[in-house]
Design a protein around this motif. Structure first.
Motif, PDB file in Angstrom:
ATOM      1  N   ILE A  17       0.853  -1.194   0.000  1.00 48.74           N
ATOM      2  CA  ILE A  17       0.000   0.000   0.000  1.00 48.74           C
ATOM      3  C   ILE A  17       0.885   1.239   0.000  1.00 48.74           C
ATOM      4  O   ILE A  17       0.699   2.156  -0.809  1.00 48.74           O
ATOM      5  N   LYS A  18       1.876   1.259   0.889  1.00 48.26           N
ATOM      6  CA  LYS A  18       2.780   2.411   0.979  1.00 48.26           C
ATOM      7  C   LYS A  18       3.589   2.591  -0.299  1.00 48.26           C
ATOM      8  O   LYS A  18       3.954   3.709  -0.649  1.00 48.26           O
ATOM      9  N   GLY A  44       2.381   2.078  -3.204  1.00 44.78           N
ATOM     10  CA  GLY A  44       1.447   2.476  -4.255  1.00 44.78           C
ATOM     11  C   GLY A  44       1.088   1.362  -5.223  1.00 44.78           C
ATOM     12  O   GLY A  44       0.624   1.619  -6.329  1.00 44.78           O
ATOM     13  N   GLN A  59      -4.366  -0.767  -3.203  1.00 41.28           N
ATOM     14  CA  GLN A  59      -5.063   0.062  -2.218  1.00 41.28           C
ATOM     15  C   GLN A  59      -5.486  -0.746  -1.003  1.00 41.28           C
ATOM     16  O   GLN A  59      -5.734  -0.188   0.055  1.00 41.28           O
TER      17      GLN A  59
END
Length: 184
Positions: A151-152, A154, A157
């Protein structure tokens, strides 16, 4: 010079990060990720490694692990790193569509020349920096950190949809690439 980090309690659970030298993005290709997965499966079956959580990112791996058998965790990781480094480098050498082949091999050779314990190439950074997960707070923090990495970065989601992670195991999903011992 290698940094020495020790697994003091062989019966404990640890968070470990294993990183590619120079943070080279090797695991953008499925065949290299699969070498890691197959080796982790082997360590589970043959060496008694318990994997509680994992994520394979483009240039590093996070694991939450413990062990069952009499083999030391550091010995399991040493063997894992030795096997995967040789296998991945061989796979890169033989990959006719690898556009970064010459550059990556040059970088691994350059790293190997800086380490007297290597004959030619160095794939993994030497340190693992194990973190003892001796409280439920530490355990939950590292579990969240592991699963939130994609998630971090990208990539997704929702962590449970990242294929190369145990987040799906923790959500009861069916497409798990690696069996894990889910922490309760």
């Amino acid at each position: 010079m290698a940094r020495k980090h020790i697994f003091y309690d062989q019966e404990a659970t640890y968070f470990v990060t294993i990183s590619v030298v120079y943070w080279i993005d090797v695991f953008t290709r499925e065949e290299y990720r699969n070498i890691v997965l197959e080796s982790l499966k082997y360590c589970q079956k043959e060496k008694g490694l318990n994997i509680h959580a994992y994520v394979i990112m483009s240039n590093h791996i996070h694991l939450i692990i413990s062990k069952e058998l009499h083999i030391n965790i550091s010995d399991i990781l040493r063997d894992f790193k030795k096997y995967t480094s040789k296998s991945i480098i061989k796979s890169i050498q033989n990959n006719v569509v690898e556009s970064r082949k010459e550059w990556m091999l040059w970088m691994f050779q350059r790293a190997g020349q800086k380490n007297t314990r290597n004959k030619k190439y160095q794939f993994w950074q030497q340190h693992n920096h194990p973190v003892l997960l001796d409280t439920s707070e530490k355990l939950q923090q590292r579990l969240d950190y592991t699963h939130d990495n994609p998630i971090k970065a990208g990539i997704v989601q929702d962590a449970k949809y990242y294929l190369y992670s145990s987040a799906s195991n923790y959500h009861g999903m069916k497409y798990n690439l690696l069996e894990v011992d889910v922490l309760g």
